[in-house]
Design a protein around this motif. Structure first.
Motif, PDB file in Angstrom:
ATOM      1  N   CYS A 128       0.894  -1.112  -0.021  1.00  9.55           N
ATOM      2  CA  CYS A 128       0.143   0.030  -0.022  1.00  9.55           C
ATOM      3  C   CYS A 128       1.028   1.188   0.002  1.00  9.55           C
ATOM      4  N   ALA A 129       0.459   2.383  -0.781  1.00  9.12           N
ATOM      5  CA  ALA A 129       1.341   3.462  -0.737  1.00  9.12           C
ATOM      6  C   ALA A 129       0.413   4.754  -0.928  1.00  9.12           C
ATOM      7  N   ALA A 130       0.827   5.862  -0.349  1.00 12.85           N
ATOM      8  CA  ALA A 130       0.241   6.969  -0.139  1.00 12.85           C
ATOM      9  C   ALA A 130       1.035   8.226  -0.740  1.00 12.85           C
ATOM     10  N   ALA A 131       0.466   8.929  -1.647  1.00 13.40           N
ATOM     11  CA  ALA A 131       1.313  10.292  -2.015  1.00 13.40           C
ATOM     12  C   ALA A 131       0.462  11.592  -1.929  1.00 13.40           C
ATOM     13  N   SER A 132       1.452  12.513  -1.686  1.00 17.94           N
ATOM     14  CA  SER A 132       0.650  14.176  -1.392  1.00 17.94           C
ATOM     15  C   SER A 132       0.609  14.901  -2.755  1.00 17.94           C
ATOM     16  N   ASP A 133       1.715  14.428  -3.838  1.00 12.22           N
ATOM     17  CA  ASP A 133       1.754  14.949  -4.945  1.00 12.22           C
ATOM     18  C   ASP A 133       0.646  14.709  -5.878  1.00 12.22           C
ATOM     19  N   SER A 134      -0.048  15.646  -6.533  1.00 13.25           N
ATOM     20  CA  SER A 134      -1.093  15.541  -7.330  1.00 13.25           C
ATOM     21  C   SER A 134      -0.849  15.529  -8.699  1.00 13.25           C
ATOM     22  N   SER A 135       0.419  15.513  -9.130  1.00 12.38           N
ATOM     23  CA  SER A 135       0.879  15.423 -10.378  1.00 12.38           C
ATOM     24  C   SER A 135       0.471  13.968 -11.025  1.00 12.38           C
ATOM     25  N   TYR A 136       0.366  13.732 -12.336  1.00 12.42           N
ATOM     26  CA  TYR A 136      -0.370  12.704 -12.810  1.00 12.42           C
ATOM     27  C   TYR A 136       0.558  11.449 -12.972  1.00 12.42           C
ATOM     28  N   TYR A 137       1.695  11.225 -12.258  1.00  7.70           N
ATOM     29  CA  TYR A 137       2.566  10.130 -12.251  1.00  7.70           C
ATOM     30  C   TYR A 137       1.956   9.118 -11.157  1.00  7.70           C
ATOM     31  N   TYR A 138       0.721   8.950 -11.127  1.00  6.49           N
ATOM     32  CA  TYR A 138       0.408   7.917 -10.112  1.00  6.49           C
ATOM     33  C   TYR A 138       0.935   6.592 -10.295  1.00  6.49           C
ATOM     34  N   TYR A 139       1.425   6.354 -11.470  1.00  9.00           N
ATOM     35  CA  TYR A 139       1.958   4.999 -11.988  1.00  9.00           C
ATOM     36  C   TYR A 139       3.425   4.770 -11.491  1.00  9.00           C
ATOM     37  N   ARG A 140       4.132   5.584 -10.918  1.00  8.55           N
ATOM     38  CA  ARG A 140       5.550   5.701 -10.584  1.00  8.55           C
ATOM     39  C   ARG A 140       5.709   5.461  -9.189  1.00  8.55           C
ATOM     40  N   PRO A 141       6.241   4.238  -8.868  1.00  6.80           N
ATOM     41  CA  PRO A 141       6.716   4.296  -7.251  1.00  6.80           C
ATOM     42  C   PRO A 141       7.370   5.411  -6.578  1.00  6.80           C
ATOM     43  N   GLY A 142       8.067   6.287  -7.468  1.00  4.19           N
ATOM     44  CA  GLY A 142       8.735   7.375  -6.862  1.00  4.19           C
ATOM     45  C   GLY A 142       7.768   8.508  -6.721  1.00  4.19           C
ATOM     46  N   GLN A 143       6.651   8.627  -6.880  1.00  6.90           N
ATOM     47  CA  GLN A 143       5.507   9.389  -6.541  1.00  6.90           C
ATOM     48  C   GLN A 143       5.187   9.451  -5.272  1.00  6.90           C
ATOM     49  N   TYR A 144       5.236   8.246  -4.435  1.00  7.91           N
ATOM     50  CA  TYR A 144       4.837   7.945  -3.356  1.00  7.91           C
ATOM     51  C   TYR A 144       5.654   8.015  -2.198  1.00  7.91           C
ATOM     52  N   ASP A 145       4.887   8.912  -1.106  1.00 10.08           N
ATOM     53  CA  ASP A 145       5.881   9.290  -0.093  1.00 10.08           C
ATOM     54  C   ASP A 145       5.988   8.196   1.070  1.00 10.08           C
ATOM     55  N   TYR A 146       4.809   7.494   0.924  1.00  7.56           N
ATOM     56  CA  TYR A 146       4.576   6.664   2.300  1.00  7.56           C
ATOM     57  C   TYR A 146       4.151   5.289   1.604  1.00  7.56           C
ATOM     58  N   TRP A 147       4.996   4.277   2.677  1.00 10.92           N
ATOM     59  CA  TRP A 147       4.553   2.862   2.063  1.00 10.92           C
ATOM     60  C   TRP A 147       4.271   2.042   3.307  1.00 10.92           C
ATOM     61  N   GLY A 148       3.547   1.023   2.950  1.00  9.70           N
ATOM     62  CA  GLY A 148       3.228  -0.277   4.043  1.00  9.70           C
ATOM     63  C   GLY A 148       4.296  -1.135   4.212  1.00  9.70           C
ATOM     64  N   GLN A 149       4.309  -2.094   4.813  1.00 19.04           N
ATOM     65  CA  GLN A 149       5.368  -2.825   5.128  1.00 19.04           C
ATOM     66  C   GLN A 149       5.233  -4.269   4.013  1.00 19.04           C
ATOM     67  N   GLY A 150       4.048  -4.249   3.517  1.00 25.62           N
ATOM     68  CA  GLY A 150       3.794  -5.261   2.369  1.00 25.62           C
ATOM     69  C   GLY A 150       3.017  -6.587   2.990  1.00 25.62           C
ATOM     70  N   THR A 151       2.458  -7.070   2.130  1.00 32.34           N
ATOM     71  CA  THR A 151       1.785  -8.387   2.536  1.00 32.34           C
ATOM     72  C   THR A 151       1.615  -9.500   1.435  1.00 32.34           C
ATOM     73  N   GLN A 152       2.118 -10.572   1.546  1.00 31.30           N
ATOM     74  CA  GLN A 152       2.363 -11.627   0.815  1.00 31.30           C
ATOM     75  C   GLN A 152       0.962 -12.102   0.058  1.00 31.30           C
ATOM     76  N   VAL A 153       0.837 -12.338  -1.187  1.00 27.98           N
ATOM     77  CA  VAL A 153      -0.124 -12.967  -2.020  1.00 27.98           C
ATOM     78  C   VAL A 153       0.511 -14.077  -2.607  1.00 27.98           C
ATOM     79  N   THR A 154       0.236 -15.578  -2.406  1.00 30.10           N
ATOM     80  CA  THR A 154       0.679 -16.574  -2.954  1.00 30.10           C
ATOM     81  C   THR A 154      -0.538 -17.203  -3.689  1.00 30.10           C
ATOM     82  N   VAL A 155      -0.454 -17.448  -5.041  1.00 29.75           N
ATOM     83  CA  VAL A 155      -1.355 -18.179  -5.651  1.00 29.75           C
ATOM     84  C   VAL A 155      -0.784 -19.397  -6.771  1.00 29.75           C
ATOM     85  N   SER A 156      -1.486 -20.414  -6.065  1.00 30.39           N
ATOM     86  CA  SER A 156      -1.018 -21.786  -6.561  1.00 30.39           C
ATOM     87  C   SER A 156      -1.911 -22.309  -7.598  1.00 30.39           C
ATOM     88  N   SER A 157      -1.284 -23.064  -8.677  1.00 37.97           N
ATOM     89  CA  SER A 157      -2.092 -23.549  -9.653  1.00 37.97           C
ATOM     90  C   SER A 157      -2.604 -25.103  -9.547  1.00 37.97           C
TER      91      SER A 157
END
Length: 125
Positions: free
Chosen positions: A96-125
């Motif tokens: 999860c990530a949060a950005a205060s910058d309103s410019s249109y680069y929402y797809y860039r990780p560098g746009q985001y100021d804050y990040w969560g610790q991450g959660t693993q998703v594993t999908v088996s076939s």
């Protein structure tokens, strides 16, 4: 400062569903975008979906369109990602990530100021 805490990851078989949550706290009034990124081993972090916090405009990676839905509960300061029809290619750590910058680069990780610790998703076939 904004603090983000994800939950809801896990293991599921192909075709299954999971719902991720991200609880935000702190200076959430400064947030313009919130997003879900994912990173698989050996790969770059990539945008899954983003949403403008106040208006609720949504953006999706082509690979998840029609399967994933991003939403938010402003009153609860919580971001969600409903993931349906999961396949093994969706296996990754989801952030999860949060950005205060309103410019249109929402797809860039560098746009985001804050990040969560991450959660693993594993999908088996």
């Amino acid at each position: 400062q904004v603090q983000l805490v994800e939950s809801g990851g896990g293991s599921v078989q192909a075709g299954g569903s999971l719902r991720l949550s991200c609880a935000a706290s702190g200076r959430t009034l400064s947030v313009y975008y919130m997003a879900w990124f994912r990173q698989a081993p050996g790969k770059e972090r990539e945008l899954v979906s983003a949403i403008t916090w106040n208006i609720g405009a949504t953006y999706y990676a082509e690979s998840v369109k029609g399967r994933f839905t991003i939403s938010r509960d402003v009153a609860r300061n919580t971001l969600y990602l409903q993931m349906n029809s999961l396949n093994p290619k969706d296996t990754a750590a989801y952030y999860c990530a949060a950005a205060s910058d309103s410019s249109y680069y929402y797809y860039r990780p560098g746009q985001y100021d804050y990040w969560g610790q991450g959660t693993q998703v594993t999908v088996s076939s």
